[in-house]
Design a protein around this motif. Sequence first.
Motif, PDB file in Angstrom:
ATOM      1  N   ILE A  58     -41.486 -17.858   3.426  1.00 30.70           N
ATOM      2  CA  ILE A  58     -42.093 -19.095   3.912  1.00 30.70           C
ATOM      3  C   ILE A  58     -41.951 -20.222   2.906  1.00 30.70           C
ATOM      4  CG2 ILE A  58     -44.407 -20.103   4.198  1.00 30.70           C
ATOM      5  CD1 ILE A  58     -45.058 -17.843   6.037  1.00 30.70           C
ATOM      6  N   LEU A  59     -42.014 -19.888   1.629  1.00 34.99           N
ATOM      7  CA  LEU A  59     -41.962 -20.917   0.580  1.00 34.99           C
ATOM      8  C   LEU A  59     -40.807 -20.603  -0.368  1.00 34.99           C
ATOM      9  CD1 LEU A  59     -43.485 -23.391  -0.673  1.00 34.99           C
ATOM     10  CD2 LEU A  59     -44.738 -21.748  -2.057  1.00 34.99           C
ATOM     11  N   ARG A  60     -39.918 -21.567  -0.507  1.00 36.68           N
ATOM     12  CA  ARG A  60     -38.730 -21.344  -1.335  1.00 36.68           C
ATOM     13  C   ARG A  60     -39.118 -21.387  -2.808  1.00 36.68           C
ATOM     14  NH1 ARG A  60     -33.262 -21.532  -0.514  1.00 36.68           N
ATOM     15  NH2 ARG A  60     -33.562 -22.074   1.681  1.00 36.68           N
ATOM     16  N   GLY A  70     -33.494  -5.173   1.417  1.00 33.94           N
ATOM     17  CA  GLY A  70     -32.172  -5.321   0.819  1.00 33.94           C
ATOM     18  C   GLY A  70     -31.500  -6.654   1.069  1.00 33.94           C
ATOM     19  N   ILE A  71     -32.115  -7.507   1.864  1.00 33.30           N
ATOM     20  CA  ILE A  71     -31.484  -8.803   2.186  1.00 33.30           C
ATOM     21  C   ILE A  71     -32.041  -9.876   1.263  1.00 33.30           C
ATOM     22  CG2 ILE A  71     -31.200 -10.585   3.950  1.00 33.30           C
ATOM     23  CD1 ILE A  71     -31.483  -8.375   6.032  1.00 33.30           C
ATOM     24  N   ASP A  72     -31.133 -10.587   0.625  1.00 37.55           N
ATOM     25  CA  ASP A  72     -31.542 -11.671  -0.268  1.00 37.55           C
ATOM     26  C   ASP A  72     -32.022 -12.854   0.599  1.00 37.55           C
ATOM     27  OD1 ASP A  72     -31.900 -13.654  -2.092  1.00 37.55           O
ATOM     28  OD2 ASP A  72     -29.942 -13.440  -3.067  1.00 37.55           O
ATOM     29  N   VAL A  73     -33.317 -12.997   0.701  1.00 42.01           N
ATOM     30  CA  VAL A  73     -33.901 -13.947   1.664  1.00 42.01           C
ATOM     31  C   VAL A  73     -33.439 -15.369   1.418  1.00 42.01           C
ATOM     32  CG1 VAL A  73     -36.061 -14.925   2.550  1.00 42.01           C
ATOM     33  CG2 VAL A  73     -35.946 -12.505   1.919  1.00 42.01           C
ATOM     34  N   TRP A  74     -33.576 -15.813   0.174  1.00 41.23           N
ATOM     35  CA  TRP A  74     -33.411 -17.242  -0.093  1.00 41.23           C
ATOM     36  C   TRP A  74     -31.957 -17.674  -0.236  1.00 41.23           C
ATOM     37  CZ3 TRP A  74     -37.123 -19.863   1.630  1.00 41.23           C
ATOM     38  CH2 TRP A  74     -38.403 -19.339   1.642  1.00 41.23           C
ATOM     39  N   SER A  75     -31.041 -16.700  -0.025  1.00 37.95           N
ATOM     40  CA  SER A  75     -29.627 -17.102   0.016  1.00 37.95           C
ATOM     41  C   SER A  75     -29.212 -17.428   1.445  1.00 37.95           C
ATOM     42  CB  SER A  75     -28.750 -15.964  -0.524  1.00 37.95           C
ATOM     43  OG  SER A  75     -28.818 -14.857   0.362  1.00 37.95           O
ATOM     44  N   LEU A  76     -30.112 -17.163   2.398  1.00 41.40           N
ATOM     45  CA  LEU A  76     -29.783 -17.385   3.814  1.00 41.40           C
ATOM     46  C   LEU A  76     -30.066 -18.829   4.214  1.00 41.40           C
ATOM     47  CD1 LEU A  76     -31.493 -14.199   5.337  1.00 41.40           C
ATOM     48  CD2 LEU A  76     -29.067 -14.504   4.863  1.00 41.40           C
ATOM     49  N   PRO A  77     -29.362 -19.313   5.246  1.00 39.45           N
ATOM     50  CA  PRO A  77     -29.728 -20.636   5.797  1.00 39.45           C
ATOM     51  C   PRO A  77     -31.100 -20.576   6.479  1.00 39.45           C
ATOM     52  CG  PRO A  77     -27.967 -19.633   7.095  1.00 39.45           C
ATOM     53  CD  PRO A  77     -28.190 -18.736   5.920  1.00 39.45           C
ATOM     54  N   GLU A  78     -31.712 -21.752   6.674  1.00 39.80           N
ATOM     55  CA  GLU A  78     -33.088 -21.822   7.175  1.00 39.80           C
ATOM     56  C   GLU A  78     -33.297 -21.059   8.481  1.00 39.80           C
ATOM     57  OE1 GLU A  78     -35.923 -22.904   5.936  1.00 39.80           O
ATOM     58  OE2 GLU A  78     -34.902 -23.382   4.069  1.00 39.80           O
ATOM     59  N   ASN A  79     -32.372 -21.228   9.420  1.00 35.33           N
ATOM     60  CA  ASN A  79     -32.558 -20.559  10.713  1.00 35.33           C
ATOM     61  C   ASN A  79     -32.520 -19.043  10.585  1.00 35.33           C
ATOM     62  OD1 ASN A  79     -33.022 -22.800  12.198  1.00 35.33           O
ATOM     63  ND2 ASN A  79     -31.022 -22.850  13.215  1.00 35.33           N
TER      64      ASN A  79
ATOM     65  N   ILE B 317     -44.370 -17.598  11.819  1.00 31.83           N
ATOM     66  CA  ILE B 317     -44.000 -16.351  12.508  1.00 31.83           C
ATOM     67  C   ILE B 317     -42.486 -16.276  12.697  1.00 31.83           C
ATOM     68  CG2 ILE B 317     -44.149 -15.172  14.740  1.00 31.83           C
ATOM     69  CD1 ILE B 317     -47.059 -16.189  14.909  1.00 31.83           C
ATOM     70  N   GLY B 318     -41.835 -17.428  12.862  1.00 28.18           N
ATOM     71  CA  GLY B 318     -40.373 -17.384  12.994  1.00 28.18           C
ATOM     72  C   GLY B 318     -39.801 -18.359  14.008  1.00 28.18           C
ATOM     73  N   LYS B 320     -38.203 -21.660  15.353  1.00 25.69           N
ATOM     74  CA  LYS B 320     -37.332 -22.630  14.683  1.00 25.69           C
ATOM     75  C   LYS B 320     -37.724 -24.040  15.086  1.00 25.69           C
ATOM     76  CE  LYS B 320     -33.812 -19.149  14.773  1.00 25.69           C
ATOM     77  NZ  LYS B 320     -34.613 -18.247  15.634  1.00 25.69           N
ATOM     78  N   GLY B 321     -37.279 -24.977  14.265  1.00 30.88           N
ATOM     79  CA  GLY B 321     -37.632 -26.379  14.507  1.00 30.88           C
ATOM     80  C   GLY B 321     -37.276 -26.829  15.916  1.00 30.88           C
ATOM     81  N   HIS B 322     -36.069 -26.478  16.364  1.00 31.22           N
ATOM     82  CA  HIS B 322     -35.653 -26.972  17.678  1.00 31.22           C
ATOM     83  C   HIS B 322     -36.484 -26.361  18.802  1.00 31.22           C
ATOM     84  CE1 HIS B 322     -33.050 -23.325  17.488  1.00 31.22           C
ATOM     85  NE2 HIS B 322     -33.309 -23.299  18.775  1.00 31.22           N
ATOM     86  N   GLU B 323     -37.007 -25.157  18.566  1.00 32.83           N
ATOM     87  CA  GLU B 323     -37.862 -24.543  19.595  1.00 32.83           C
ATOM     88  C   GLU B 323     -39.184 -25.303  19.712  1.00 32.83           C
ATOM     89  OE1 GLU B 323     -36.138 -19.986  19.308  1.00 32.83           O
ATOM     90  OE2 GLU B 323     -37.770 -20.597  17.985  1.00 32.83           O
ATOM     91  N   LEU B 324     -39.713 -25.720  18.584  1.00 34.95           N
ATOM     92  CA  LEU B 324     -40.956 -26.510  18.615  1.00 34.95           C
ATOM     93  C   LEU B 324     -40.698 -27.872  19.261  1.00 34.95           C
ATOM     94  CD1 LEU B 324     -42.398 -25.707  15.060  1.00 34.95           C
ATOM     95  CD2 LEU B 324     -42.832 -24.558  17.227  1.00 34.95           C
ATOM     96  N   VAL B 325     -39.525 -28.432  18.979  1.00 39.62           N
ATOM     97  CA  VAL B 325     -39.172 -29.720  19.602  1.00 39.62           C
ATOM     98  C   VAL B 325     -39.097 -29.564  21.121  1.00 39.62           C
ATOM     99  CG1 VAL B 325     -37.338 -31.451  19.834  1.00 39.62           C
ATOM    100  CG2 VAL B 325     -37.984 -30.611  17.570  1.00 39.62           C
ATOM    101  N   TRP B 326     -38.502 -28.456  21.565  1.00 37.80           N
ATOM    102  CA  TRP B 326     -38.436 -28.173  23.011  1.00 37.80           C
ATOM    103  C   TRP B 326     -39.836 -28.147  23.612  1.00 37.80           C
ATOM    104  CZ3 TRP B 326     -35.049 -28.527  26.640  1.00 37.80           C
ATOM    105  CH2 TRP B 326     -33.692 -28.374  26.371  1.00 37.80           C
ATOM    106  N   MET B 327     -40.732 -27.478  22.890  1.00 39.08           N
ATOM    107  CA  MET B 327     -42.106 -27.355  23.408  1.00 39.08           C
ATOM    108  C   MET B 327     -42.734 -28.731  23.590  1.00 39.08           C
ATOM    109  SD  MET B 327     -43.618 -24.166  21.188  1.00 39.08           S
ATOM    110  CE  MET B 327     -45.178 -24.017  22.039  1.00 39.08           C
TER     111      MET B 327
END
Lengths: 233, 403
Positions: A58-60, A70-79, B317-318, B320-327
């Motif tokens: 949640i917080l970078r 095993g997944i490096d969380v903060w190397s992933l894109p936001e989505n 919870i997970g 995404k921004g565009h889902e909230l925009v849709w809402m």
Amino acid sequence: MPDVAIQAEGLTKWFGVGEARTVAVRGVTFEARCGEMVYVVGPSGSGKTTLLSMISGILRPNEGTVRLQGIDVWSLPENRIADLRLNTVGFVFQDYHLFPRLTTAENVAVPLVLQRHAWNAALAEAKRCLALVGLGNRVDLRPNKLSGGEQQRVAIARAIVSKPDILVLDEPTASLDGDTGRKIIEFVRKDILNDKRCILVVTHDERIFECADRIARMEDGCITGIAAGEAHA
Amino acid sequence: MPWPLSRRGVRRPLPRTPIGIWGAAVLGILKIAYKLLVNDRGKFIALLVGITFSVFLMIQMTSMFSGMMKKASATVTNTGAKVWILDRAVTNVAASIPMPDYVLDAARSMKGVKYAVPLYSGVGLAKLQDGTYQAVTVIGLDDTSLFGRPELIAGKIEDIYGENGFVVVKDEEYVKLHNPAMGSEFEINDHRGVIVGIAKVPASGLFGIPTLYTTYSRAVQTIPSMRFTVSYVLVEPVDAQSIPAIKAGIAKLGYEALTEAEFVDKITNWYMFRTGMGMNLLLMTAISFVVGLSISGQTFYSFTLENLDKFGALKAIGAKGHELVWMILFQAGLTSLAGYGLGIGLCAGLIALARLRLPDYASIITYRNLELALGMVLVIAAISSLVAVRRVLRIEPFEIFRG
């Protein structure tokens, strides 16, 4: 699946810049394994919640890495991080943050809806989950019709409905009386924890320490010690 | 406890909707958004009332204008001529400026003109049988062709050639002539008139006076006239391609040839821009827009603020921004369209109610009014949701943890 569920290395987080800079977490390295219920305890302002937020994606962090399964969380894109949170981590917030305008079943179904499951199927699964936490007869009520303990159970049901490998509970007993809080934690320990799931609890409620496998103590942004909990076999 | 554990990601074989993953996600999220919105009845009703009232005002104002313009152009639309020749200074059909006969002759001799006929339009004072007077619009139709004649609901059109024959239009103003029956008599300028037919027309006039049809020659005999008597020349072109040449030919004579639509536009523009009606309409429509925007914008923003922590929880919870925009867009869109429908219904109901008491109540809801109101409602929805979207996208899920 790796035995280590959470692996955090050198996590540092500060807020503000210049003279206003406050370091909340300083180089914390932490590990939690599957099947474990680990507590992070410490006084207010010690950095527990900040650590929990970084670990759960949640917080970078400013420095350090977090690996979930095993997944490096903060190397992933936001989505992708949002997806990881949705599919791997279940959250129980301190104030529950249930939707007052939805029924308990609909509240619990939210993560499944976000996971793109059909509405009716998600609702049916949510009802099964509510039955699991002992609220099978409360599925159509709104949260404001439930007691604090029941709301906590709904929050737990919402956190586990998508069957995450990691469950994060933030001050789960803060809003509950002693007896209810203990029952909730005992329920989580007995019925939610299993050998493939890791549960991370942030608390300062010593009454529930008996359910911990390990207890990490934090002070001034650092982990000052990790001790075996009373539940440690 | 049997708890089927799994690998990372979506792991259980829960059924998905047949419209695909993206559709299922959107539908499920929109269902949550819908429930969040409509279950908060107080705010939902406040939003609906704001938008409904705004739409009602916008449509009411514009429909009144449309109704008045329809009535103002009634003679043009009722006559049905493809091309009208008129003096350039004419601003609306009721205020005709007579033209010399040579305009008619010139039009008849132009290439591309199938035929051209004169039309007389004037106002006279009819003396009714009880001795009272009533102003009437007298339309004089070309004696030979009766081009532009109305549809009769009683009588025969050829009787208009009979002695003192007039056809009366049975519209909202008909009662002002004391509901004349066939054979009823009246006087205009000491000329006897007899009702030989009763007609209906698509639109009645703006000024609330009854309409009589007669022949051109009788009209100019009956109504005091100036030197010239041709109010308008009605032209039937050979085809649509001939119209530009006819216009150019008439322009050379110092007059103007307009198609029916152009003439209606000219009348509308005159009322809109030269009489102050347009400015009043614009002001009232703008005020309606601002009222709707302020009520719905503020309510929607406070609705979003109230649910901000919930949006934050969703993000944590997970979601995404565009889902909230849709809402948010869905909530704003749904409220706006519901309010739009209610506003139209309210306006239509009020017009129907008003017509029960005032048969010539000049208000008409056109597609153009509806499009304008829809456009403005969508702007209200867009602005309201834009503020909410900015707020929701800025919220950090970390704030949820911090409490």
